[in-house]
Design a protein around this motif. Structure first.
Motif, PDB file in Angstrom:
ATOM      1  N   ARG A  37     -22.297  16.704 -88.950  1.00 22.27           N
ATOM      2  CA  ARG A  37     -22.934  17.448 -87.860  1.00 22.27           C
ATOM      3  C   ARG A  37     -24.106  16.672 -87.254  1.00 22.27           C
ATOM      4  O   ARG A  37     -25.167  17.233 -86.966  1.00 22.27           O
ATOM      5  N   MET A  38     -23.900  15.387 -87.075  1.00 23.86           N
ATOM      6  CA  MET A  38     -24.925  14.537 -86.483  1.00 23.86           C
ATOM      7  C   MET A  38     -24.578  14.242 -85.041  1.00 23.86           C
ATOM      8  O   MET A  38     -23.417  13.995 -84.712  1.00 23.86           O
ATOM      9  N   THR A  39     -25.576  14.268 -84.184  1.00 23.73           N
ATOM     10  CA  THR A  39     -25.378  13.814 -82.821  1.00 23.73           C
ATOM     11  C   THR A  39     -25.372  12.284 -82.805  1.00 23.73           C
ATOM     12  O   THR A  39     -25.766  11.630 -83.780  1.00 23.73           O
ATOM     13  N   ILE A  40     -24.938  11.717 -81.693  1.00 18.86           N
ATOM     14  CA  ILE A  40     -24.983  10.263 -81.555  1.00 18.86           C
ATOM     15  C   ILE A  40     -26.421   9.777 -81.685  1.00 18.86           C
ATOM     16  O   ILE A  40     -26.706   8.770 -82.345  1.00 18.86           O
ATOM     17  N   GLU A  41     -27.352  10.511 -81.070  1.00 19.17           N
ATOM     18  CA  GLU A  41     -28.758  10.127 -81.131  1.00 19.17           C
ATOM     19  C   GLU A  41     -29.282  10.161 -82.570  1.00 19.17           C
ATOM     20  O   GLU A  41     -30.041   9.281 -82.998  1.00 19.17           O
ATOM     21  N   THR A 101     -25.248   1.373 -78.897  1.00 19.49           N
ATOM     22  CA  THR A 101     -24.511   0.680 -79.950  1.00 19.49           C
ATOM     23  C   THR A 101     -23.544   1.628 -80.641  1.00 19.49           C
ATOM     24  O   THR A 101     -22.384   1.275 -80.912  1.00 19.49           O
ATOM     25  N   VAL A 102     -24.012   2.839 -80.933  1.00 23.78           N
ATOM     26  CA  VAL A 102     -23.128   3.818 -81.579  1.00 23.78           C
ATOM     27  C   VAL A 102     -21.947   4.153 -80.667  1.00 23.78           C
ATOM     28  O   VAL A 102     -20.792   4.224 -81.119  1.00 23.78           O
ATOM     29  N   ILE A 103     -22.206   4.323 -79.376  1.00 23.50           N
ATOM     30  CA  ILE A 103     -21.126   4.634 -78.445  1.00 23.50           C
ATOM     31  C   ILE A 103     -20.123   3.488 -78.385  1.00 23.50           C
ATOM     32  O   ILE A 103     -18.901   3.700 -78.411  1.00 23.50           O
ATOM     33  N   THR A 131     -10.976  -0.504 -83.998  1.00 20.19           N
ATOM     34  CA  THR A 131     -10.432   0.848 -83.836  1.00 20.19           C
ATOM     35  C   THR A 131     -10.668   1.684 -85.086  1.00 20.19           C
ATOM     36  O   THR A 131     -11.063   2.854 -85.012  1.00 20.19           O
ATOM     37  N   ALA A 132     -10.423   1.079 -86.265  1.00 18.83           N
ATOM     38  CA  ALA A 132     -10.628   1.801 -87.528  1.00 18.83           C
ATOM     39  C   ALA A 132     -12.096   2.174 -87.714  1.00 18.83           C
ATOM     40  O   ALA A 132     -12.420   3.309 -88.080  1.00 18.83           O
ATOM     41  N   ILE A 133     -12.998   1.229 -87.442  1.00 22.99           N
ATOM     42  CA  ILE A 133     -14.430   1.509 -87.595  1.00 22.99           C
ATOM     43  C   ILE A 133     -14.854   2.620 -86.641  1.00 22.99           C
ATOM     44  O   ILE A 133     -15.574   3.550 -87.031  1.00 22.99           O
ATOM     45  N   GLY A 134     -14.422   2.537 -85.397  1.00 22.12           N
ATOM     46  CA  GLY A 134     -14.794   3.569 -84.429  1.00 22.12           C
ATOM     47  C   GLY A 134     -14.313   4.946 -84.850  1.00 22.12           C
ATOM     48  O   GLY A 134     -15.055   5.932 -84.771  1.00 22.12           O
ATOM     49  N   ARG A 135     -13.056   5.021 -85.297  1.00 23.90           N
ATOM     50  CA  ARG A 135     -12.494   6.300 -85.732  1.00 23.90           C
ATOM     51  C   ARG A 135     -13.256   6.849 -86.927  1.00 23.90           C
ATOM     52  O   ARG A 135     -13.602   8.038 -86.987  1.00 23.90           O
ATOM     53  N   ASN A 136     -13.553   5.989 -87.907  1.00 22.03           N
ATOM     54  CA  ASN A 136     -14.216   6.450 -89.119  1.00 22.03           C
ATOM     55  C   ASN A 136     -15.656   6.864 -88.872  1.00 22.03           C
ATOM     56  O   ASN A 136     -16.125   7.873 -89.415  1.00 22.03           O
ATOM     57  N   VAL A 137     -16.389   6.083 -88.066  1.00 23.11           N
ATOM     58  CA  VAL A 137     -17.777   6.440 -87.764  1.00 23.11           C
ATOM     59  C   VAL A 137     -17.838   7.781 -87.039  1.00 23.11           C
ATOM     60  O   VAL A 137     -18.645   8.657 -87.374  1.00 23.11           O
ATOM     61  N   ARG A 138     -16.967   7.953 -86.047  1.00 16.62           N
ATOM     62  CA  ARG A 138     -16.970   9.217 -85.295  1.00 16.62           C
ATOM     63  C   ARG A 138     -16.624  10.401 -86.201  1.00 16.62           C
ATOM     64  O   ARG A 138     -17.270  11.460 -86.143  1.00 16.62           O
ATOM     65  N   ALA A 139     -15.607  10.247 -87.067  1.00 14.09           N
ATOM     66  CA  ALA A 139     -15.201  11.340 -87.945  1.00 14.09           C
ATOM     67  C   ALA A 139     -16.302  11.691 -88.943  1.00 14.09           C
ATOM     68  O   ALA A 139     -16.603  12.875 -89.163  1.00 14.09           O
TER      69      ALA A 139
END
Length: 211
Positions: free
Chosen positions: A27-31, A43-45, A13-21
């Motif tokens: 200003r990077m897209t997932i791609e 993998t990013v999703i 959960t912490a990794i997901g929150r930090n990567v997304r933030a």
């Protein structure tokens, strides 16, 4: 002794929150993040939605792509970050023989840069600032004395308590305009896309992937 180790779910959960933030701050897209880190979009999703813990290698590549250390990705503390810079840690980055100084108080790392400065200019002293990247803004507030300000070909004089905000992509000049030293604070705001692309060319923010 109480086991203070985080559970795998808490880490994910912490990794997901930090990567997304961090991705959004840059200003990077997932791609774009997937390409920079050498991983798949899926993998990013999966990471951002906390569907599993990434490998050490993937974490390292994500950290490099986001320009942070691995610690910034796994930190489970969701409380707001607070950075205190004590008075003795302030850095004088310019001075002259008359006693004029420019002291750097605190600032952020790229891509979105915010800097706080404190200036003192003796009567008759001046400092010529170079043009910043397009999109950069400066905010000055006079604490005491009188400040002469030239932005491009326009000149202004500010008294104690006056505040000005201007676009700083033209050469500018600060000057001590009164009989006493002038003290003022300066905030420099430079977004990560300053000088790079017009706002219309920036990719729109992506909605969060579905859970």
């Amino acid at each position: 002794m109480m086991d203070l180790m985080q559970s795998p779910d808490a880490v994910a959960t912490a990794i997901g929150r930090n990567v997304r933030a961090l991705r959004r701050q840059r200003r990077m897209t997932i791609e774009a993040l997937a390409a920079a880190a050498g991983v798949s979009r899926g993998t990013v999703i999966q990471i951002e939605t906390a569907r599993g813990n990434p490998s050490i290698g993937t974490l390292v590549h994500l950290a490099e792509a986001l320009r942070v250390g691995v610690t910034s990705l796994v930190d489970g503390d969701a409380s707001p970050r607070v950075v205190v810079r004590r008075a003795e840690q302030a850095v004088p980055l310019w001075s002259n023989e008359t006693g004029s100084t420019a002291v750097f108080r605190i600032g952020t790392d790229p891509p979105d840069v915010v800097e706080l400065w404190e200036w003192t200019l003796q009567p008759g002293d001046a400092f010529d600032g170079e043009a910043h990247a397009t999109g950069t803004t400066e905010v000055l507030s006079v604490l005491s004395g009188r400040l002469g300000l030239r932005v491009g070909s326009t000149e202004h004089e500010l008294a104690e308590g006056d505040t000005v905000m201007f676009q700083a992509h033209a050469p500018h000049r600060y000057a001590g305009a009164g009989p006493d030293p002038v003290r003022f604070t300066m905030v420099v705001l430079q977004p990560g896309d300053a000088g790079l692309v017009p706002p219309s060319a920036i990719a729109p923010a992506e909605p969060d992937p579905p859970n």
